[in-house]
Scaffold this active site. Structure first.
Site, PDB file in Angstrom:
ATOM      1  CE  LYS A 171      -1.504   2.724   2.636  1.00 47.62           C
ATOM      2  NZ  LYS A 171      -1.744   4.175   2.142  1.00 47.62           N
ATOM      3  N   GLY A 202      -4.529   3.095  -1.325  1.00 47.04           N
ATOM      4  CA  GLY A 202      -6.177   3.989   0.450  1.00 47.04           C
ATOM      5  C   GLY A 202      -5.360   3.815   0.827  1.00 47.04           C
ATOM      6  N   GLY A 204      -4.742   4.900   4.934  1.00 47.29           N
ATOM      7  CA  GLY A 204      -3.903   4.233   5.904  1.00 47.29           C
ATOM      8  C   GLY A 204      -5.108   4.225   7.483  1.00 47.29           C
ATOM      9  N   PRO A 205      -5.792   4.194   7.441  1.00 52.97           N
ATOM     10  CG  PRO A 205      -6.686   5.864   8.747  1.00 52.97           C
ATOM     11  CD  PRO A 205      -5.883   5.773   7.200  1.00 52.97           C
ATOM     12  CB  VAL A 207      -5.441   0.363   1.909  1.00 52.67           C
ATOM     13  CG1 VAL A 207      -4.744  -0.897   1.942  1.00 52.67           C
ATOM     14  CG2 VAL A 207      -7.467   0.511   1.335  1.00 52.67           C
ATOM     15  N   GLY A 208      -4.524   0.690   5.331  1.00 50.72           N
ATOM     16  CA  GLY A 208      -2.942   0.358   5.922  1.00 50.72           C
ATOM     17  C   GLY A 208      -3.572  -0.913   6.890  1.00 50.72           C
ATOM     18  CD  GLU A 246      13.416   4.863   7.492  1.00 50.78           C
ATOM     19  OE1 GLU A 246      13.552   5.783   8.444  1.00 50.78           O
ATOM     20  OE2 GLU A 246      13.231   5.268   6.477  1.00 50.78           O
ATOM     21  CB  CYS A 280      13.445   9.865   7.375  1.00 50.57           C
ATOM     22  SG  CYS A 280      14.352   8.825   6.758  1.00 50.57           S
ATOM     23  CD  GLU A 380      10.498  13.862  11.115  1.00 51.57           C
ATOM     24  OE1 GLU A 380       9.517  13.262  11.103  1.00 51.57           O
ATOM     25  OE2 GLU A 380      11.451  13.123  10.362  1.00 51.57           O
TER      26      GLU A 380
HETATM   27  O1  TXE Z   1       2.553  10.389   7.550  1.00 53.98           O
HETATM   28  P1  TXE Z   1       1.857   8.439   7.893  1.00 53.98           P
HETATM   29  P2  TXE Z   1       2.095  11.632   6.751  1.00 53.98           P
HETATM   30  C1  TXE Z   1       6.538  12.027   9.086  1.00 53.98           C
HETATM   31  C2  TXE Z   1       6.860  14.135   8.960  1.00 53.98           C
HETATM   32  C3  TXE Z   1       6.208  13.895   8.550  1.00 53.98           C
HETATM   33  C4  TXE Z   1       4.994  13.582   9.742  1.00 53.98           C
HETATM   34  C5  TXE Z   1       3.043  13.106   8.547  1.00 53.98           C
HETATM   35  O2  TXE Z   1       7.396  14.115   9.922  1.00 53.98           O
HETATM   36  O3  TXE Z   1       5.451  15.302   8.200  1.00 53.98           O
HETATM   37  O4  TXE Z   1       5.165  12.615   9.742  1.00 53.98           O
HETATM   38  O5  TXE Z   1       4.015  12.551   6.921  1.00 53.98           O
HETATM   39  C6  TXE Z   1       0.357   5.322   6.043  1.00 53.98           C
HETATM   40  N1  TXE Z   1      -2.173   2.314   9.399  1.00 53.98           N
HETATM   41  N2  TXE Z   1       6.957  11.019   8.018  1.00 53.98           N
HETATM   42  O6  TXE Z   1       0.861  12.137   7.683  1.00 53.98           O
HETATM   43  O7  TXE Z   1       0.064   9.377   7.811  1.00 53.98           O
HETATM   44  C7  TXE Z   1       0.544   6.488   5.068  1.00 53.98           C
HETATM   45  O8  TXE Z   1      -1.510   6.142   4.369  1.00 53.98           O
HETATM   46  C8  TXE Z   1      -1.359   1.769   8.936  1.00 53.98           C
HETATM   47  C9  TXE Z   1       8.741  11.219   7.584  1.00 53.98           C
HETATM   48  O9  TXE Z   1       1.863  11.748   5.123  1.00 53.98           O
HETATM   49  O10 TXE Z   1       2.687   7.913   8.517  1.00 53.98           O
HETATM   50  C10 TXE Z   1       0.832   6.763   4.072  1.00 53.98           C
HETATM   51  O11 TXE Z   1       1.051   5.024   3.363  1.00 53.98           O
HETATM   52  N3  TXE Z   1      -0.621   2.669   8.050  1.00 53.98           N
HETATM   53  C11 TXE Z   1       8.618   9.605   7.118  1.00 53.98           C
HETATM   54  C12 TXE Z   1       2.567   5.908   5.623  1.00 53.98           C
HETATM   55  O12 TXE Z   1       1.484   5.314   6.405  1.00 53.98           O
HETATM   56  C13 TXE Z   1      -1.085   3.914   8.078  1.00 53.98           C
HETATM   57  C14 TXE Z   1       8.098   9.359   6.339  1.00 53.98           C
HETATM   58  C15 TXE Z   1       3.154   7.590   5.845  1.00 53.98           C
HETATM   59  O13 TXE Z   1       2.135   8.293   5.735  1.00 53.98           O
HETATM   60  C16 TXE Z   1      -1.685   4.698   9.101  1.00 53.98           C
HETATM   61  C17 TXE Z   1       6.443  10.536   6.128  1.00 53.98           C
HETATM   62  C18 TXE Z   1      -2.490   3.688   9.960  1.00 53.98           C
HETATM   63  N4  TXE Z   1      -3.002   3.587  11.305  1.00 53.98           N
HETATM   64  C19 TXE Z   1       6.206  11.347   6.690  1.00 53.98           C
HETATM   65  N5  TXE Z   1      -1.666   5.688   9.042  1.00 53.98           N
HETATM   66  C20 TXE Z   1      10.445   9.234   6.810  1.00 53.98           C
HETATM   67  N6  TXE Z   1      10.090   7.986   8.081  1.00 53.98           N
HETATM   68  O14 TXE Z   1      10.762   9.224   6.773  1.00 53.98           O
HETATM   69  C21 TXE Z   1      -0.981   6.189   7.851  1.00 53.98           C
HETATM   70  N7  TXE Z   1      -0.581   5.184   7.266  1.00 53.98           N
END
Ligand code: TXE
Length: 476
Positions: A171, A202, A204-205, A207-208, A246, A280, A380
């Site tokens: 996903k 899809g 996160g809430p 499909v994830g 990660e 990151c 961050e």
């Molecule tokens: O990340 P999300 P967001 C950090 C960075 C950024 C902040 C928010 O600080 O400002 O996170 O970014 C999936 N169950 N990083 O909101 O929500 C989502 O669909 C399963 C650092 O965009 O974490 C997407 O595929 N999956 C990071 C993925 O998680 C879920 C890179 C990332 O989205 C989920 C990105 C759930 N409950 C953001 N909720 C890095 N390590 O580089 C969301 N997702």
């Protein structure tokens, strides 16, 4: 206009069960460039069933068979590098040159390193006690990836599954579906058996979460925010799944007076701003030894001044916009916090750069005289925002560097090899770069503390996807 209304499941493009849609947007123009169909738990069930069925035979393939497939994957990825780069430029604003040379190239670099790692991997060996150890693919792996390094993250997760004989359901971020679809086309063209790789789009809430909780998923590999990483860990716990994470970082760059200051400061600033700060492992806290601190401020201000911001569709070494409005608002809020906390604004600041008002562009920003307890030094920011903190002794620099809940990367600038080794040993971070040189493809990437669990890339990246089994030597 792109219409992404099919998912890649069981070796073919199928219409989803989910009925929702979401706009695909270009962050440089803030215009809609396509529509994405969003999946449901039923789509996840379909994809996991396909991956489970495919695992029976794919897990029994030989190493030479899997190496041959990986080499085909390499050929196709090389041929489609330009398509991957263009997709990422359009969907998340990576500037054209960097998108091709770094973002899309990572799909090739990681693949070459995984091929080397698989060649070197002992799938079976005799232990010193005479027992026989075998390494076997873990099963169906659920993969959840973010939008900031779309293909890099997909490559780091999908390739080790394909290399070890595991099967997968990916996903990708709902914000970067274009490059993910091209990657599915690449895997398809490389000739993988149906069901080995599956793609479900899809949020996160929905499909994830469905992937994470699915009883037939043996492992979840997640990259994203710490918030979502915690949710994934919780949802995976009842099923006793293996979870690799990660997550975020707030990496320190320790600048000692004995380094080549002009070069190291200019590079440190540019590295922090690279990918518009959305990495990151970005070196976002620059710690500078007191005797050269004032000079470092002048050099950093010059570097920020020299940082070009512009249209990501054009070639060049400029940075592009942030990837969306939410990210833009987050970065503005953090810059405002820095001002309120009393940090000295050395460059940039609130608002958009002149002439770039339409997209989610921000001004490359540097705060000086920051103390490590300010929010801008602890959280961050995920934008081109650097904080500078002076230090007096090596011990103090290490203490500040380690005073963070994260532990992904650290950077050391010094003319002394002894100091570089001594300081690196004491830094609580998974990846240490020295004098502008980081680690190569094939080295393990991952963090200490709240930056995650597990390592991606090369031989260590393969190990995450393997189970260990022992049996005694045969005796009749
Ligand atoms: O990340 P999300 P967001 C950090 C960075 C950024 C902040 C928010 O600080 O400002 O996170 O970014 C999936 N169950 N990083 O909101 O929500 C989502 O669909 C399963 C650092 O965009 O974490 C997407 O595929 N999956 C990071 C993925 O998680 C879920 C890179 C990332 O989205 C989920 C990105 C759930 N409950 C953001 N909720 C890095 N390590 O580089 C969301 N997702």
């Amino acid at each position: 206009m792109h219409t992404l209304d099919k998912f890649y499941i069981d070796g073919t493009w199928v219409s989803p069960e989910g009925t929702g849609t979401m706009p695909i947007k270009n962050p440089a123009s803030n215009t809609q460039i396509g529509t994405l169909s969003m999946g449901s738990a039923a789509d996840v069930d379909h994809a996991v069933a396909a991956a489970k069925f495919a695992f029976d035979s794919f897990s029994m393939t030989t190493k030479p068979e899997r190496l041959a497939l990986l080499r085909q994957l390499l050929d196709v990825t090389r041929r489609r590098q330009g398509d991957l780069a263009a997709a990422m430029t359009a969907e998340m604003g990576a500037p054209a040159t960097m998108s091709f040379d770094v973002q899309a190239e990572s799909g090739i670099g990681h693949l070459v390193a995984f091929i080397d790692a698989l060649e070197a991997l002992d799938e079976e060996e005799t232990l010193p006690n005479g027992d026989i150890l075998s390494r076997e693919p873990i099963g169906v792996v659920g993969m959840i990836t973010p939008w900031n390094w779309p293909i890099n993250q997909i490559a780091l997760k999908v390739i080790p599954a394909l290399a070890t004989g595991a099967t997968c359901v990916l996903k990708p971020s709902e914000h970067t579906p274009l490059s993910a679809n091209i990657y599915a086309e690449i895997v398809d063209e490389a000739g993988y058996p149906a069901g080995v790789f599956n793609l479900v789009h899809g949020d996160g809430p929905t499909v994830g979460a469905a992937i994470t909780a699915h009883p037939d998923v043996a492992m979840v590999s997640f990259t994203g925010s710490t918030r979502a990483g915690v949710e994934v860990s919780r949802a995976a716990a009842p099923g006793i799944k293996r979870v690799t994470l990660e997550l975020g970082g707030k990496s320190a760059n320790l600048v000692f007076a004995d380094c080549d200051l002009e070069k190291r400061i200019a590079e440190g600033v540019a590295e922090c701003f690279d990918n518009t700060g959305q990495s990151c492992n970005a070196p976002t806290r620059m710690l500078v030894e007191r005797p050269v601190y004032e000079k470092a401020l002048r050099l950093a201000a010059m570097a920020a001044e020299a940082q070009k911001v512009g249209d990501p569709a054009k070639p060049g070494d400029h940075i592009g916009p942030l990837f969306d409005e939410i990210q833009y608002d987050r970065v503005q809020t953090m810059i405002r916090k820095g001002l309120d906390e009393g940090a000295t604004l050395l460059a940039g600041g609130l608002g958009k750069p002149e002439g770039l008002e339409q997209g989610w562009f921000v001004r490359p920003t540097i705060f000086a005289d920051v103390s490590n307890d300010m929010a801008i030094a602890r959280e961050e920011i995920f934008g081109p925002v650097l904080v500078m903190i002076p230090f007096d002794t090596e011990d103090e620099a290490i203490a500040i560097a380690n005073d963070t809940e994260y532990g992904l990367a650290a950077y050391v600038q010094t003319g002394s090899a002894e100091r570089a080794a001594r300081v690196s040993r004491r830094l609580r971070a998974g990846v240490v770069a020295i004098n502008g040189r980081g680690s190569d493809y094939g080295s393990p990437f991952g963090g200490y503390k709240k930056s995650g669990i597990g390592r991606e890339g090369g031989i260590f990246g393969l190990e995450d996807y393997l189970e260990l089994k022992v049996r005694p030597p045969f005796q009749a």
